[in-house]
Every structure is written in C-alpha cells, then in structure tokens.
Design a protein around this motif. Structure first.
Motif, mmCIF file in Angstrom:
data_model
loop_
_atom_site.group_PDB
_atom_site.id
_atom_site.type_symbol
_atom_site.label_atom_id
_atom_site.label_comp_id
_atom_site.label_asym_id
_atom_site.label_seq_id
_atom_site.Cartn_x
_atom_site.Cartn_y
_atom_site.Cartn_z
ATOM 1 N N UNK A 108 0.726 -1.113 0.071
ATOM 2 C CA UNK A 108 -0.049 -0.175 -0.008
ATOM 3 C C UNK A 108 0.719 1.133 -0.006
ATOM 4 N N UNK A 109 0.303 2.364 -0.392
ATOM 5 C CA UNK A 109 1.078 3.577 -0.308
ATOM 6 C C UNK A 109 0.823 4.241 0.789
ATOM 7 N N UNK A 110 -0.042 4.149 1.724
ATOM 8 C CA UNK A 110 -0.019 4.637 3.056
ATOM 9 C C UNK A 110 -1.018 3.957 4.026
ATOM 10 N N UNK A 111 -1.066 3.907 5.122
ATOM 11 C CA UNK A 111 -2.160 3.744 6.000
ATOM 12 C C UNK A 111 -2.427 4.624 7.164
ATOM 13 N N UNK A 112 -3.675 4.646 7.335
ATOM 14 C CA UNK A 112 -4.396 5.469 8.570
ATOM 15 C C UNK A 112 -4.689 4.523 9.845
ATOM 16 N N UNK A 113 -4.377 4.988 10.905
ATOM 17 C CA UNK A 113 -4.545 4.339 12.438
ATOM 18 C C UNK A 113 -5.843 4.950 12.645
ATOM 19 N N UNK A 114 -6.941 4.494 12.931
ATOM 20 C CA UNK A 114 -8.135 4.993 13.090
ATOM 21 C C UNK A 114 -8.905 4.274 14.564
ATOM 22 N N UNK A 115 -9.248 5.206 15.295
ATOM 23 C CA UNK A 115 -9.709 4.814 16.442
ATOM 24 C C UNK A 115 -10.754 3.669 16.588
ATOM 25 N N UNK A 116 -11.796 3.867 15.559
ATOM 26 C CA UNK A 116 -12.654 2.822 15.254
ATOM 27 C C UNK A 116 -12.287 1.521 14.731
ATOM 28 N N UNK A 117 -11.503 1.833 13.350
ATOM 29 C CA UNK A 117 -11.351 0.674 12.478
ATOM 30 C C UNK A 117 -10.088 0.272 12.276
#
Length: 255
Positions: free
Chosen positions: A50-59
């Motif tokens: 992947x080019x990036x990732x998000x760290x999400x409080x829910x997901x």
C-alpha cells in the motif's frame, strides 16, 4: 513484516504484526477529524502492499493506495480553512518551514521536515500523552481507545523537527483562539440593546447563513479582483478573476 518498517513504526501490542497483515484495504479511505489518529507513508516499504495507511480509533489500521499527500489535501479541501489560510497564520507568526494544519481543535502535524512529498502525519489533538526516546531516536505516543485503554505507538522521528512543528502548531492554535475571543467580545449578543437588538432579531431569520469556507472564498475573490484592477488599470472580467484564482488555489491551497 520487513525489519526496516518495524524500525520506523511500531504498535506496542503482541498482535501487532497480525494487525498489519489483517488490515482493512480501502482505496476510498479519507482522514476523519474525529477518529483518525495517525497517517503513515508506506511507499518505501513494498512488503506492506500500500502507499499509506491510517490508524483509526474505530477501524484500526486502514491500508490505501492514496499517498498521504493526497489524503491530507482531500481532508483540508473539506475544512473551513485551507493551506492558504495556514500560510497566512505562518506569516503572522514569522514561521518558515513545513506547514501543519490547524483549525480549532483539529491539529495535524507532519513528522518530518518537509511536506512537498508524502510523509507521516500525527493528529496531535488526539494524543493523550507523548515522550521522546533519545537512545532509540523515537517518539512514543499514547492514544485513548474506545475501551478507555491506552494505545502505545512508537515512531522513528527527529526530535528537533517534531518539536518545532508542535511549537508552531500550538502558536497557530493560540492565535486562532485569541481571534475567536476578540470576535466574541465584539459580537456579544447579551450587550446588544435598543434598536440594534430589535433589528438583529428582526432580520435574523431572513438573513442567509454564510459558512466560513464561503466567506474566505469570497474574500479571496475580492482581493484578486481588486489587485488585478490596480495592476491592469481597467475593469476585470469574472472569467479573468477565476483564471487567476484557479492558479493561486493550485499553488497555495494545497501542499
């Protein structure tokens, strides 16, 4: 997981590698002002796919093929204030260097010294606490989770760079607060009396609501139109104003 990436980013959880492998993939992923904690640039780590990732409080971890620069620009495009506004605040505080994004209680800071290319971003207002590890040259960040537990993340950073971004972001945040305080004092409804109070109540319902985003757009259009009139010494057509506005937005409203 590649060893190199573990030296850059680590979640202090025994299921860390499993969390990365099982991460949700979403090519329509966007930054959420309420739930996004961190955005990581992954382009130097092909093993992540992947080019990036998000760290999400829910997901949890969300992988995407959007670059972090695109994610940031898409997010800011939906906010009341653009990076053009951030550049104005930087000029007010004599700041030079990489831009953070600050509007109200939303504070996104880059974790490297340049933002012309994709980099890592931290949602500073979601941080419960943080510290720097001088030996490991990392930043330890703790976020609150839905279960009221602390999520511990460790990221390789240059302390001086991150510290500078935090200081500048907080100066911008405080400047915005002071502007709001001044506006609240000048528009204190409880102090309106006599005919002013009567007229304000009378015209309230029939006055259209103007968002801050629309106001700043109109302000820019008026400034550009007035500047062109002075430079050209003649009236300016709306199409010419829009032509210059498009060029300015492309350069100043995005990273």
């Amino acid at each position: 997981m590649g060893k190199n990436f573990l030296n850059i980013f680590k979640i202090h959880n025994e299921r860390y590698e499993e969390l990365i492998k099982q991460a949700e993939f979403d090519d329509e992923a966007v930054i959420n002002a309420h739930t996004t904690l961190l955005v990581m640039d992954c382009q130097s780590f092909p093993e992540l796919n992947c080019k990036s990732f998000l760290l999400d409080q829910y997901r949890g971890i969300i992988k995407t093929n959007k670059e972090t620069r695109k994610l940031i620009n898409q997010f800011v495009a939906q906010r009341p204030l653009s990076f053009w506004g951030m550049r104005i605040f930087s000029a007010c505080t004599a700041h030079q260097g990489a831009l953070s994004y600050v509007f109200g209680n939303t504070i996104l800071i880059p974790l490297t010294g340049a933002t012309q290319h994709s980099t890592h971003w931290l949602m500073l207002n979601k941080v419960k606490s943080s510290s720097f590890n001088h030996e490991r040259r990392t930043m330890n960040v703790w976020f609150s989770t839905l279960e009221q537990k602390l999520l511990h993340v460790e990221i390789a950073v240059k302390k001086a760079v991150v510290h500078q971004h935090i200081v500048q972001a907080m100066k911008t945040h405080i400047t915005q607060r002071r502007l709001l305080d001044a506006l609240m004092r000048d528009f204190n409804v409880s102090e309106a009396a006599g005919q002013l109070q009567y007229l304000a109540e009378h015209f309230d319902e029939e006055t259209d609501y103007v968002t801050l985003k629309n106001y700043t757009a109109a302000w820019k259009e008026e400034i550009v139109t007035a500047t062109l009139k002075e430079i050209l010494g003649a009236e300016v057509t709306p199409s010419l104003t829009q032509q210059y506005l498009r060029a300015l937005r492309k350069k100043w409203e995005r990273l």
